[in-house]
Write a protein that holds these residues in place. Structure first.
Motif, PDB file in Angstrom:
ATOM      1  N   GLY A   1      15.674  23.233  40.431  1.00  0.00           N
ATOM      2  CA  GLY A   1      15.765  23.299  39.736  1.00  0.00           C
ATOM      3  C   GLY A   1      15.328  23.479  38.021  1.00  0.00           C
ATOM      4  O   GLY A   1      15.600  22.802  37.402  1.00  0.00           O
ATOM      5  N   PHE A   2      13.991  24.390  38.373  1.00  0.00           N
ATOM      6  CA  PHE A   2      12.934  24.568  37.727  1.00  0.00           C
ATOM      7  C   PHE A   2      13.187  25.361  37.157  1.00  0.00           C
ATOM      8  O   PHE A   2      12.134  25.413  36.251  1.00  0.00           O
ATOM      9  CB  PHE A   2      11.737  24.024  38.095  1.00  0.00           C
ATOM     10  N   ASP A   3      14.195  25.931  37.009  1.00  0.00           N
ATOM     11  CA  ASP A   3      14.232  27.567  36.097  1.00  0.00           C
ATOM     12  C   ASP A   3      14.472  27.869  35.332  1.00  0.00           C
ATOM     13  O   ASP A   3      15.343  26.489  34.948  1.00  0.00           O
ATOM     14  CB  ASP A   3      15.055  28.655  37.148  1.00  0.00           C
ATOM     15  N   ARG A   4      14.057  29.043  34.293  1.00  0.00           N
ATOM     16  CA  ARG A   4      14.341  28.265  32.720  1.00  0.00           C
ATOM     17  C   ARG A   4      13.966  27.131  32.533  1.00  0.00           C
ATOM     18  O   ARG A   4      14.704  26.556  31.468  1.00  0.00           O
ATOM     19  CB  ARG A   4      15.842  28.885  32.717  1.00  0.00           C
TER      20      ARG A   4
ATOM     21  N   MET B   1      26.167  20.749  35.707  1.00  0.00           N
ATOM     22  CA  MET B   1      24.836  21.940  36.029  1.00  0.00           C
ATOM     23  C   MET B   1      24.597  22.279  37.894  1.00  0.00           C
ATOM     24  O   MET B   1      25.352  21.316  38.055  1.00  0.00           O
ATOM     25  CB  MET B   1      23.488  20.806  35.533  1.00  0.00           C
ATOM     26  N   PRO B   2      24.181  22.841  38.045  1.00  0.00           N
ATOM     27  CA  PRO B   2      23.406  23.187  39.755  1.00  0.00           C
ATOM     28  C   PRO B   2      23.272  21.951  40.383  1.00  0.00           C
ATOM     29  O   PRO B   2      22.558  21.527  39.173  1.00  0.00           O
ATOM     30  CB  PRO B   2      23.371  24.213  39.795  1.00  0.00           C
TER      31      PRO B   2
ATOM     32  N   GLU C   1      17.248  16.712  35.535  1.00  0.00           N
ATOM     33  CA  GLU C   1      17.492  15.934  34.498  1.00  0.00           C
ATOM     34  C   GLU C   1      17.808  14.096  34.902  1.00  0.00           C
ATOM     35  O   GLU C   1      17.473  13.341  33.925  1.00  0.00           O
ATOM     36  CB  GLU C   1      18.667  16.795  34.400  1.00  0.00           C
ATOM     37  N   ARG C   2      18.513  14.158  35.967  1.00  0.00           N
ATOM     38  CA  ARG C   2      18.316  12.445  36.752  1.00  0.00           C
ATOM     39  C   ARG C   2      16.713  12.213  35.731  1.00  0.00           C
ATOM     40  O   ARG C   2      16.509  10.724  35.634  1.00  0.00           O
ATOM     41  CB  ARG C   2      18.669  12.511  37.336  1.00  0.00           C
TER      42      ARG C   2
ATOM     43  N   SER D   1      13.424   8.850  29.618  1.00  0.00           N
ATOM     44  CA  SER D   1      13.640   8.953  28.842  1.00  0.00           C
ATOM     45  C   SER D   1      13.713   7.216  28.478  1.00  0.00           C
ATOM     46  O   SER D   1      13.883   7.287  27.181  1.00  0.00           O
ATOM     47  CB  SER D   1      14.132   9.703  28.200  1.00  0.00           C
ATOM     48  N   ILE D   2      14.390   7.725  29.160  1.00  0.00           N
ATOM     49  CA  ILE D   2      15.360   5.688  28.947  1.00  0.00           C
ATOM     50  C   ILE D   2      13.984   4.430  29.056  1.00  0.00           C
ATOM     51  O   ILE D   2      13.707   3.504  28.584  1.00  0.00           O
ATOM     52  CB  ILE D   2      16.149   5.681  29.741  1.00  0.00           C
TER      53      ILE D   2
END
Ligand SMILES: [Zn+2]
Length: 292
Positions: free
Chosen positions: A14-17, A264-265, A272-273, A279-280
């Motif tokens: 999940g940390f590609d690009r 998204m995959p 992202e969660r 951020s919340i």
């Protein structure tokens, strides 16, 4: 010459690009951010493979581990290079133990993915107030971090995380605020205003990619920060417990900038969660600072 975005691969699904360094080649070769210490060797290898054997300056948008953690190793490899950093952040590069401690608290196991930063020799760092680089304009843009800088260089704006995280996904795109604790909404909005005063230029994000129109993107970010304020403060007033998780669901439903999340995959969604929650948390901390 167009700035080059060099990806710095991470050892996590999940940390590609997701993490990269922007590199501008010309009379001076300039790199903006160098990524974490555990993976900076990959950036160095990518540059050498492209025939880039000299870097003159590193511009650090801020000192977080995923931007400046690999600086000591990077400067070892490029002995001509000097780093430019916010003058108030310099001491944390020279003596990184406090930065490492606080990163471990905030990031948990992600700090270990990024790795512990090595001390950077003081004589290799220039304060942002006197970099002496032709054609470089430095804009102080606190918000994501108190000592955050954005750079206008080579007719591009390099905004680090001042404009959030932006991913162009072919037909669609995805824009998320990067507002971890301690977050102050007014500072973040003022910083966006400051960058908006500059002319319309391509805008380059540390995470991860570029967009053509800085004005359009910065206005989008400002509207998004205000939408988040409304959504999160509304939910915060309704009660306690699991507020952050409820806010994630609400924002995913209400914020059009996050629409691409659904396609998204799964590992990227998991990443992202985590960042949405963080951020919340920044917003919730900001609201409680207003009450006290
Ligand atoms: Zn970052």
């Amino acid at each position: 010459m167009e700035p080059l975005l060099v990806e710095i691969k991470q050892d996590r699904p999940g940390f590609d690009r997701f993490i990269g360094s922007w590199v501008c080649l010309g009379n001076l070769n300039v790199a903006i951010d160098v990524g974490p210490s555990n993976s900076v060797h990959r950036l160095i290898r990518s540059l050498l493979e492209r025939g880039i054997e000299r870097i003159d300056f590193v511009l650090l948008s801020h000192i977080h581990l995923d931007h400046g953690g690999g600086l000591a190793e990077f400067l070892d490899q490029f002995p001509m290079a000097l780093a430019v950093c916010h003058q108030k952040g310099m001491r944390h590069l020279i003596e990184p133990s406090k930065l490492w401690e606080s990163s471990r608290k905030v990031l948990g196991d992600m700090a270990h993915l990024y790795g512990e930063p090595r001390p950077v020799p003081a004589e290799r760092i220039l304060p942002h107030t006197e970099p002496g680089i032709d054609g470089l304009e430095i804009i102080e843009t606190p918000g994501h971090a108190p000592h955050h800088l954005s750079f206008l260089y080579e007719d591009h704006l390099f905004v680090g995380e001042a404009g959030g995280n932006y991913f162009s996904l072919g037909e669609s795109d995805y824009l998320r605020p990067a507002t971890p604790p301690l977050f102050y909404l007014e500072n973040a909005l003022e910083s966006l205003e400051l960058i908006l005063e500059k002319k319309r230029l391509p805008i380059c994000y540390s995470h991860f990619g570029r967009a053509d129109d800085s004005h359009e993107m910065l206005k989008r970010s400002m509207e998004q920060l205000l939408l988040w304020k409304d959504v999160i403060s509304g939910e915060g007033r309704r009660g306690k417990g699991l507020i952050e998780k409820k806010c994630v669901d609400l924002l995913l439903a209400k914020d059009p900038n996050l629409e691409a999340f659904g396609s998204m995959p799964v590992p990227v969604q998991q990443r992202e969660r985590w960042f949405l929650l963080n951020s919340i948390k920044g917003y919730l901390g900001y609201f409680s600072s207003l009450e006290n």
